[in-house]
Motif scaffolding. Structure first.
Motif, PDB file in Angstrom:
ATOM      1  N   MET A  40       0.614   6.322   4.129  1.00 31.71           N
ATOM      2  CA  MET A  40      -0.597   7.035   4.539  1.00 31.71           C
ATOM      3  C   MET A  40      -0.263   8.065   5.617  1.00 31.71           C
ATOM      4  N   LYS A  95       0.833  -1.192   0.000  1.00 30.45           N
ATOM      5  CA  LYS A  95       0.000   0.000   0.000  1.00 30.45           C
ATOM      6  C   LYS A  95       0.874   1.250   0.000  1.00 30.45           C
ATOM      7  N   PRO A  96       0.361   2.364  -0.590  1.00 29.96           N
ATOM      8  CA  PRO A  96       1.130   3.609  -0.544  1.00 29.96           C
ATOM      9  C   PRO A  96       1.185   4.141   0.885  1.00 29.96           C
ATOM     10  N   GLN A 121       0.902  11.264  -4.700  1.00 27.69           N
ATOM     11  CA  GLN A 121       1.793  10.553  -5.607  1.00 27.69           C
ATOM     12  C   GLN A 121       2.057  11.450  -6.809  1.00 27.69           C
ATOM     13  N   PRO A 150      -3.923   8.864   1.652  1.00 29.03           N
ATOM     14  CA  PRO A 150      -2.610   8.516   1.105  1.00 29.03           C
ATOM     15  C   PRO A 150      -1.801   9.769   0.803  1.00 29.03           C
TER      16      PRO A 150
END
Length: 129
Positions: free
Chosen positions: A25, A22-23, A33, A30
């Motif tokens: 957080m 997962k990216p 990006q 999040p």
């Protein structure tokens, strides 16, 4: 020698745990990006809209106005094409148009179409390249 191997094992295991699916957080959101320049990822409109200009060099206003001349003369489609290039901003009593940009001030569609036609036809033909 053992100390160096122990430090290396700790560092490698820490980097392995830092990699996640997962990216990252912040709270429940999040992190932002960064997308490659020129892509509008994440919007449905960007995927549905075809690009107006071909890839590479963007077309000039003159080239886009001349492209509108390919549509049938005196039709709403041609006026819509002109309005897409230069959006209309009607004025109650516009002055006589001195350039194609002044055509947007005409309130009446027929006057606006005739104005754009006059200027678009007087533009010298651009070389196809």
């Amino acid at each position: 020698m053992r100390m160096i191997l122990a430090v290396a094992a700790v560092l490698y295991s820490a980097s392995a745990f830092a990699q996640a699916d997962k990216p990252p957080m912040i709270g429940d959101k999040p992190l932002v990006q960064v997308k490659p320049k020129g892509t509008k990822a994440g919007t449905k409109e960007a995927a549905a809209k075809p690009a107006a200009a071909p890839k590479g060099k963007p077309q000039s206003i003159a080239a886009r106005l001349q492209a509108c001349l390919d549509l049938d003369d005196g039709t709403k489609d041609r006026l819509n094409c002109y309005d897409a290039v230069i959006p209309p901003t009607p004025k109650p009593k516009p002055a006589k148009a001195k350039g194609y940009a002044d055509c947007r001030f005409f309130k009446e569609e027929d006057e606006r179409l005739a104005c754009f036609n006059g200027f678009a036809e007087s533009i010298p033909k651009l070389p196809k390249s």
